[in-house]
Each structure stands twice: as C-alpha cells, then as structure tokens.
Write a protein that holds these residues in place. Structure first.
Motif, PDB file in Angstrom:
ATOM      1  N   VAL A   1       7.433   8.400   1.418  1.00 37.69           N
ATOM      2  CA  VAL A   1       6.821   8.591   0.934  1.00 37.69           C
ATOM      3  C   VAL A   1       5.828   6.355   1.725  1.00 37.69           C
ATOM      4  O   VAL A   1       4.376   5.818   0.914  1.00 37.69           O
ATOM      5  CB  VAL A   1       7.087   8.382  -0.847  1.00 37.69           C
ATOM      6  CG1 VAL A   1       6.197   8.124  -1.377  1.00 37.69           C
ATOM      7  CG2 VAL A   1       7.068   9.736  -0.995  1.00 37.69           C
ATOM      8  N   LEU A   2       6.138   5.254   1.648  1.00 35.41           N
ATOM      9  CA  LEU A   2       6.082   3.857   1.590  1.00 35.41           C
ATOM     10  C   LEU A   2       5.295   4.274   2.460  1.00 35.41           C
ATOM     11  O   LEU A   2       4.869   3.325   2.716  1.00 35.41           O
ATOM     12  CB  LEU A   2       7.737   3.703   1.422  1.00 35.41           C
ATOM     13  CG  LEU A   2       9.093   3.254   0.744  1.00 35.41           C
ATOM     14  CD1 LEU A   2      10.048   2.591   1.150  1.00 35.41           C
ATOM     15  CD2 LEU A   2       8.173   2.006   0.085  1.00 35.41           C
ATOM     16  N   LEU A   3       5.879   4.777   3.784  1.00 34.77           N
ATOM     17  CA  LEU A   3       5.024   4.687   4.872  1.00 34.77           C
ATOM     18  C   LEU A   3       3.565   5.106   4.412  1.00 34.77           C
ATOM     19  O   LEU A   3       2.753   4.737   5.568  1.00 34.77           O
ATOM     20  CB  LEU A   3       6.041   5.376   6.282  1.00 34.77           C
ATOM     21  CG  LEU A   3       6.937   4.398   6.908  1.00 34.77           C
ATOM     22  CD1 LEU A   3       8.049   5.588   7.994  1.00 34.77           C
ATOM     23  CD2 LEU A   3       6.656   3.629   7.085  1.00 34.77           C
ATOM     24  N   LEU A   4       3.388   6.309   3.543  1.00 27.85           N
ATOM     25  CA  LEU A   4       2.613   6.415   3.498  1.00 27.85           C
ATOM     26  C   LEU A   4       1.310   5.703   2.772  1.00 27.85           C
ATOM     27  O   LEU A   4       0.207   5.243   3.056  1.00 27.85           O
ATOM     28  CB  LEU A   4       2.464   8.181   2.580  1.00 27.85           C
ATOM     29  CG  LEU A   4       1.386   8.589   2.053  1.00 27.85           C
ATOM     30  CD1 LEU A   4       0.033   9.222   3.355  1.00 27.85           C
ATOM     31  CD2 LEU A   4       1.614  10.180   2.017  1.00 27.85           C
ATOM     32  N   ILE A   5       1.965   5.004   1.626  1.00 29.95           N
ATOM     33  CA  ILE A   5       1.499   4.287   0.894  1.00 29.95           C
ATOM     34  C   ILE A   5       0.683   2.599   1.986  1.00 29.95           C
ATOM     35  O   ILE A   5      -0.169   2.546   1.419  1.00 29.95           O
ATOM     36  CB  ILE A   5       2.654   3.557   0.206  1.00 29.95           C
ATOM     37  CG1 ILE A   5       2.851   4.556  -1.224  1.00 29.95           C
ATOM     38  CG2 ILE A   5       2.378   2.852  -1.373  1.00 29.95           C
ATOM     39  CD1 ILE A   5       4.246   4.589  -2.308  1.00 29.95           C
ATOM     40  N   TRP A   6       2.021   2.597   2.616  1.00 31.29           N
ATOM     41  CA  TRP A   6       1.378   1.731   3.740  1.00 31.29           C
ATOM     42  C   TRP A   6       0.175   1.618   4.182  1.00 31.29           C
ATOM     43  O   TRP A   6      -0.774   0.949   4.679  1.00 31.29           O
ATOM     44  CB  TRP A   6       2.588   1.297   4.538  1.00 31.29           C
ATOM     45  CG  TRP A   6       2.134  -0.035   5.618  1.00 31.29           C
ATOM     46  CD1 TRP A   6       1.720   0.744   6.713  1.00 31.29           C
ATOM     47  CD2 TRP A   6       2.509  -1.194   5.707  1.00 31.29           C
ATOM     48  NE1 TRP A   6       1.579  -0.526   7.948  1.00 31.29           N
ATOM     49  CE2 TRP A   6       1.774  -1.241   7.469  1.00 31.29           C
ATOM     50  CE3 TRP A   6       3.158  -2.315   5.450  1.00 31.29           C
ATOM     51  CZ2 TRP A   6       1.775  -2.415   7.142  1.00 31.29           C
ATOM     52  CZ3 TRP A   6       2.893  -3.353   5.258  1.00 31.29           C
ATOM     53  CH2 TRP A   6       2.352  -4.002   6.578  1.00 31.29           C
TER      54      TRP A   6
END
Length: 452
Positions: free
Chosen positions: A434-439
C-alpha cells in the motif's frame, strides 16, 4: 500555546540522549519478551541475544558515523533521502514510524498485564487509557521536561537491573547459593541447545525486537545541545550498558532457575524473585517492570512524533505536521502518533489474552525493515564519503554494514517459518504494498501537474 514555528530546540544532553535510547530498548522486550525467547531457545538464548547485540553494535556504529557528520532532525530518514533517493527515505521513515507506533501499543498492552498483578479485577483498558494520557501529556511539554522524566524513569530501571545482577550473582556464586542454583542449569535439561540451532536462531527475532529503539539516539540528535560530542558519548555508553544488562541478567536467570521454568509464562524476573523466597520480592520487581514499560513507551512516543515531523518536513506527510509549539514540541505529530495506543486498545478489547504477542509480531516487521535499510544507507554513504580525520569512523566501513543488512534480511525471512511471528509478513507485506502504491500514485500526480 499554539504551533508557530518549524524548528526543534537543541536542549538534550549526552546523558539524556543515552537514557532515551536505554528507555526505549530496555522495556517489555527484556522483562516480558525474554520469557518467550527462553522457552524457544533454552540456555542458548544467550547466543541469540549476543547475535542481536552484535547486530546492534554494527547498527550503532553506522548511525554514529553518519549522525556525527550531520546531526539532522529526522536522522536516518534524511540520510536515506540523500543516499538511497526519495523512495528510500519515504520507505524507511514509514517503516520506522509504523514499528515505533506499534511498539508503543506493545508496551501499553504489557502495562495492562503488569497491573493485573495487583488489581486483577480492574479491566486492562482502564490502565491503558490512564497511563497513555499521562505520558502523552509529558511529551506535549518542553523537550527538557520529557528528557528529565525519561532520565529519572530510565535511571530507576538501570539501578534495579544492577541490583538484580548483584543479587543474582550472590545467589549463584555466593557463600550460600539458592537451592538448585548454579551453572549446571545451563545443560541440565536437554543441553545448552535443547531446541537445536533452529530454536536459537528463532529467538534472535525476540532479541532484535528487544534491542529495537537504540536508534532513537540518532533521531534525537536534532535536539542535542552539543551534537558531535553527545552522540559519540551516548552511542558508546548505550551499547555497553545494553550488552551488559541483557546478557548478564538472562545468564543469571538461567543459572538461578531451570530454563523450562523461567520460560513457562509471564515475566522470568518475577519467577526468579519468587524462587528467592522473599515475600515482597515479586511485587517490587513488578513495580520495576511497570516503570520500565512506561519509560520505553515514553521514549517511543517521543521518537515517533519526531519521525513524523521529519516525514512532514520532507513532504511525505501533511505539512501541518511539521509545525512545532513555542516550546519546540511537534504536538500535532504527537497527536497522530498516539494512534498506536488506539490500535492497542482495539486489539486488547478484541483479543485480551493474545494481544501482547500479536502486537509484537506486527511491530517486528517495521523494526527489521528499518534496521536493514539503515545498513543499506550506510553502504551507499560510504561509497560517496569517507569520514573526516578525527571524527568517528565505523570499523570495517561498508563491509560490516553489508553483513548487518544480510543478517537482518535472513532474520526477517525466518519470521515466515515461525508460528509466533507469521503475522509479521502477513500484515507487513500488504502494508508495504500500500505504501508503494501511494508513492506511485503521488509521483504520477506530480508528473501530471495535479496539485496535491
């Protein structure tokens, strides 16, 4: 007072920096988690904590070298930005923030367990909410208030641990040792490795969680009065104390009572003191353990708020969180980081019997990823810079950090094959996705010229 500035105050001494790290690293991991480690590894848990201590020593050296060169608020998050790129800084900051916030929840969950020793009928949620409110208030004042409170709390548990070491040594090696106490307990029940090398290696996971928070010195360096001198002194003092406290106390516990008994549940410290035959000993130790948990939670709240402050400064969190009060405290960031307490309340309310082990399992992922990326950052730093003459230099340079990164990766992979820590990656992997998707989405918005 309102938030009206963006500058942290440099008010912490070398002694306070050291106590902040001690406060975070000597808490539930030692006083409660060591019981689980002993049941997993038997007497070879000493090797487990020694391995964890060596990794911690490598980490402290890498951080000291980078932090002395630039004692910035945000510390290794800033370094990762510079040497791994913006994505590296983003990931390490959020990994650490998640680990610390969940560690706060772990400590406050343990506090509910400790209070049941005296008042078993009082719901644990009352203690969680009451102690949490008190420590949030401490952190909301001037950083010098926090530093003073943390110094006192950490000093109490250090004195208590030293007292335990002296008393335990007398019980084992004195003229009138306790019945059954002695070094024979190391091999009396299944040998030194009763669960094999595998059991010893799994216990390293608990050891790493126990040492987690020593990196707080680097985060607090942005508020040190004399950064270069304070940081080097604090790093050296902290690692020496941690190794002595952890190894000596566990070694004595294993010599006083058989390992199977020390790891049968609850705090092994209370089990050992109960074996002494002193009526009030268990209650006194429980009080010290409570203070240790409060101290660790206090330090973790402090560092989590500073890390979120660094994220906001770097543009990875709302800019409003980069504001501080006239006393130099990022109160908005502190309010957000208190979500770890809310998480602990929810978990404890749903599963009070297993809340502690579940919180440790989930918090471990962020801690391990953070340490691994700190090592990787130092490798990248050394490829671009060499320490200035006369300044602190990490022996072995990038090679010791490369070793540290490999060891952390191996320990993290081990959690997938360990029943107690299976939730580490089950929860951790989706969260990082999820963190990488947000990035990725933010980068697309920026490239497309859409305002955030």
């Amino acid at each position: 007072m309102g938030d009206d500035t963006t500058k942290l105050h440099r008010s912490l001494s070398a002694g306070q920096l050291s106590m902040i790290a001690i406060g975070g690293a000597i808490g539930t991991g030692l006083f409660l988690g060591s019981g689980f480690a002993i049941s997993t590894a038997g007497p070879s848990v000493l090797v487990s904590y020694l391995i964890g201590g060596v990794i911690s020593l490598l980490l402290m050296g890498a951080l000291a070298e980078m932090t002395v060169a630039d004692p910035a608020a945000g510390s290794f998050g800033v370094f990762a930005d510079r040497y791994l790129g913006p994505l590296g800084g983003y990931v390490i900051r959020y990994a650490y923030l998640a680990g610390i916030i969940l560690a706060v929840g772990t400590e406050v969950t343990a506090i509910a367990i400790y209070m049941k020793f005296w008042w078993p009928a009082v719901p644990g949620l009352y203690w969680i909410l009451g102690f949490s409110a008190a420590l949030i208030a401490v952190n909301a004042f001037d950083v010098r208030v926090f530093g003073s409170v943390e110094y006192v709390l950490s000093l109490i548990k250090i004195v208590a641990i030293v007292g335990f070491i002296l008393l335990g040594a007398w019980w084992v090696f004195g003229s009138s040792p306790l019945p059954g106490a002695g070094l024979q307990n190391y091999t009396a029940d299944g040998g030194f490795f009763p669960h094999g090398l595998g059991g010893m290696w799994v216990a390293v996971i608990i050891a790493i969680f126990s040492y987690f928070s020593i990196e707080m010195i680097a985060v607090a360096a942005g508020e040190a009065a004399d950064p270069e001198r304070a940081i080097v002194q604090a790093f050296k003092a902290t690692i020496a104390r941690l190794l002595v406290f952890y190894i000596a106390t566990i070694a004595l516990m294993l010599a006083i009572v058989p390992w199977a008994r020390a790891g049968e549940g609850g705090s092994p410290f209370i089990i050992v003191m109960a074996a002494s035959g002193w009526p009030a000993a268990a209650g006194v130790v429980n009080l010290v353990i409570l203070i240790a948990a409060l101290s660790a939670m206090n330090s973790q709240l402090y560092v989590a708020s500073r890390m979120l402050f660094g994220l906001a400064e770097a543009g990875h969190a709302p800019r409003a969180l980069a504001r501080v009060s006239r006393a130099g405290v990022p109160r908005r960031a502190l309010a957000v980081t208190s979500l770890g307490i809310a998480c602990a309340v929810a978990v404890y309310a749903a599963r009070p019997e297993t809340a502690f082990t579940l919180m440790i399992s989930v918090a471990t992922c962020g801690a391990m990823v953070t340490w691994m990326l700190i090592f990787v950052t130092h490798v990248a730093y050394r490829r671009k810079h060499q320490p200035e003459p006369g300044r602190f230099r990490m022996p072995g340079g990038q090679w010791t950090s490369l070793l540290g990164a490999v060891l952390m990766a191996a320990i993290l992979i081990t959690t997938a094959f360990t029943e107690a820590f299976r939730m580490t990656l089950v929860v951790g992997v989706p969260c990082f996705a999820v963190l990488l998707l947000i990035w990725w989405l933010r980068q697309r918005l920026r490239r497309g010229g859409v305002a955030e």
